[in-house]
Every structure is written in structure tokens, then in C-alpha cells.
Design a protein around this motif. Sequence first.
Motif, short mmCIF file in Angstrom:
data_model
loop_
_atom_site.label_atom_id
_atom_site.label_comp_id
_atom_site.label_asym_id
_atom_site.label_seq_id
_atom_site.Cartn_x
_atom_site.Cartn_y
_atom_site.Cartn_z
N ARG A 220 5.71 0.85 -2.70
CA ARG A 220 5.52 1.53 -4.39
C ARG A 220 5.77 2.41 -4.74
NH1 ARG A 220 6.30 -4.08 -7.44
NH2 ARG A 220 4.24 -4.29 -6.04
N GLN A 221 3.80 2.22 -4.61
CA GLN A 221 2.60 3.32 -5.64
C GLN A 221 2.75 4.39 -4.86
OE1 GLN A 221 -1.86 2.11 -4.29
NE2 GLN A 221 -1.97 4.08 -5.00
N THR A 224 5.90 6.08 -6.48
CA THR A 224 5.87 5.91 -8.47
C THR A 224 5.12 7.19 -8.39
OG1 THR A 224 5.85 3.01 -8.35
CG2 THR A 224 5.14 4.72 -10.31
#
Length: 450
Positions: A220-221, A224
Motif C-alpha cells: 500500500r505504501q 501510494t
Amino acid sequence: MTIDLSPVRPWRLWLVWGVGVAAYMLSVTNRTSLSAVGVDAAVRFDADASTLSMFAVIQLFVYGAMQIPVGILLDRFGARPIITIGMFLMAVGQLVMAFAPDVGTAIVARILLGAGDAAIFPSVLRVVAVWFPARQAPFMVQLTGIVGQSGQLLAILPIAALLHATSWTIAFGSLAGLGVLFTVLTFAVIRNRPPGRDADVSVDTKTGAIRAVTSSADLRQGFTESWAHPATRLAFWSHFTTPFSGTAFVLLWGFPFLTVGEGLTPAMASLVFSVYVVAGMVIGPVIGALSSRHPMRRSRMLVLPIIAVQVVAWLAVILWPGPAPLWLLFALALALSTGGPASMIGFDHARTHNPSHRLSTATGIVNVGGFLAALLAILFIGIAMDAQGAGTPDTYSLEAFRIAFLTQLPLWALGAGFIVFERKRTRVHLGLDEPRRRRKRNEHDAPRHD
């Protein structure tokens, strides 16, 4: 972490890359293995146009969905295990396809094929980034794409000839056998990094600069942070818009269009396909050189004009009264051949504007773009053919193909619009352009409280 800056022996360097790029060639052959036998597949599985599209759509969907996970796995485990697993999955997929008795089994085969294919190109890019000096990487990426795409020639000519000379099972079983061979070969030859290094790094042997080629394990990081950069989004839309028409043409719909729609012989249709492949290999280095020399003008000088050339070529073929002349079909193949090399500009954007610790994740995001667009194009064409009552080889017609290929226009318009938008945002982000100023409100603009 220990780093050995001594140069890698040339024979070993080129052996590792050679096996990797040969594996990529085979993955391209597997990916396009239905291109010249689409009509045979429709007859074998009694499939209409939408069902035939689903073979390619599901394969591309799996390919696209796997790109970001593959990028993360590459950063965790390196190229060797990922490319080996990819080759094994493709071998199993082609074996299932060889004996598939119905549409459902064939779809399972294409799912396996898409999953395996998704691992190959990013793995070879990883090999290039880690094994070659940093200053050689851009050229080697272009060379990898050019050489790898020649695998389409194997799908266009030998596979179709083998199928028609023998049987469906033998043709696709042979591809499965090659997959097994390269499963063993990639595991035996490919290594994550050169001897003396205990981490994946990119080394500039001229300056001594060292950059780690690793990513955060947090999907996710990593996603993103990569997507937040406008250059990544520019890269995504560049890759979305430039290659999809050629991919849809070569992957499924080009051969039926040329043979049944335009009335060419299979041999002449294969020649048109060969022009597409060979022209792409010739044009690739030119586009790569221009991209390197003019990094701030890639979109206006290369990407958008190439999109326009493809649109004009397709409209000329579609609007031509009656079957298009052979020279115009060759011109169409030439125009479509620019899409693959132009799509590599997306990777240039990703590599230039993302830090090394997000390289694979950003590459995965970019790679999704072109295959998402190709998935949509193939699906829209199949649906349009069925909607006109031209869903089987017996009912294919030139007029139906013309209308069906018009469904590509919205994809070009969508992609080009976002390229212009994200290019502006990227230039603002880099400080090359001023942000658009909001109008200052004066007292006459003050809100009234009625």
C-alpha cells in the motif's frame, strides 16, 4: 552489505542477459500464440467473437493484475526465482491449452499463461538494472524490448504452420515443452546479482555511485507513493494509450480482419504481421535515442504524435471504400509498430522520476496501463462484432470489422487527454512550469448573505 565494484566478466554478463531475453521472447510467443490461429480457436471451441475475446481479455487481466505484486516479489526475492516460476506457469498453461476440450478449460489455460507472462518482462528489467552499469541501463531496456518482441514472429509463422501441418495438441504441446526447457535454463543461468554482491544494487562503474534496487515491502505504501507522483501517472497513461491498438491487432483480431475481412491470403497476412514486428524493432532504437536526448519533450515530440499517426492510419483503412489496398495495410502495420517502442517511454518516465527504492513498484504500475487498454480494446471489438451479428468466422465481414475497430477511438481520446493533463502537472511538480493561479476575488466577488 558488501559491494564488489570490479567489472563482471563479459561472457557471464551477456549469458545472463541472453537467457533472460530469450525467456522474454518465448513469453511473447506464448502471449500471442492465438494471433494467427484465432479462427482455428473459434472453430475448435465453437466460440463467438465475445468468447474468443475473453481468452485474450482474461489473460491480459491476469497479466495486469499481477504486475504490482510481481514488482513487490521481485524486490523481496530477486529475479531468479520469479522468472523461473513464471516460465513454469506458462509451460503448464500451454499444456492445458493443448488438451483443452472446452472453453472453460481453455480459459484456465489462459489464466495460467497470463500469470506466468506477468513475471517475465519485469524480471528481465531487474536483471538489466542489477547486472549492467547504470549508464547502460536505458539502452539495454530498449534492446530487451526490441529483441523480445521478435517472439511474435514465432507465433505468426511457425506456430500456425505447425498447427496446420499437425494438430492443435502438437502445436501447443510444443510450446509447453519449450516452457519446461526455459524453466530449467533460467533457474540454472539467471542469478539475482553479480558475484561479490550481497544486495541488489545498480552500480555506475564510471563514477562509483551505488544505488540500492529494493522497495518497501508495504504494498500500500509503495503503490501510494509511486502513484502520488504525477510523472508515474504520466507514464501510466503514456503506456495506456500508445501500444493497445497494436496489441489488440496482433494478439487476436488482426489476422481474422486481414484474412476474412480484407480478403488476404494467410501468407500475405503473415507478411503484414511481420512488417509490424520488424518495423517495431527498427523504430525502437530511434525512439529510445530521441527519448534519452529530449527527456522534457517526450510527450509532445513522441507520444502524442505517435498516437495521432495510429488514429489517422486506422481511419484511413476504415474509411477506404471497399477492401483497403495492400500498401495501406502495410502503412497501418507500420503505424501500429510505433506503439510498442513508444510505450517504453513510460518506463523512462518511471525510472527518471521515481527513487530506486520504488523502481519495481512504479514499473509495475506503468506496465498495467498498456495491458488494461489492450484488454478493453479486445473486449470492445468482440462485443461490437457480436452486436452486429458477426460473431463467428462464417459471419465475419469487412463492414462489421470496420465498425468494431472504431471502438478504439474513445480509448485514444481518454489516454491523450490524461497525458496532456498529467504532463502539465509533472512540469509543475518539477518546477518547470508555474502552477495555474486562481483568480483573486475582489470585494465585488464577496459572497452575499441574502
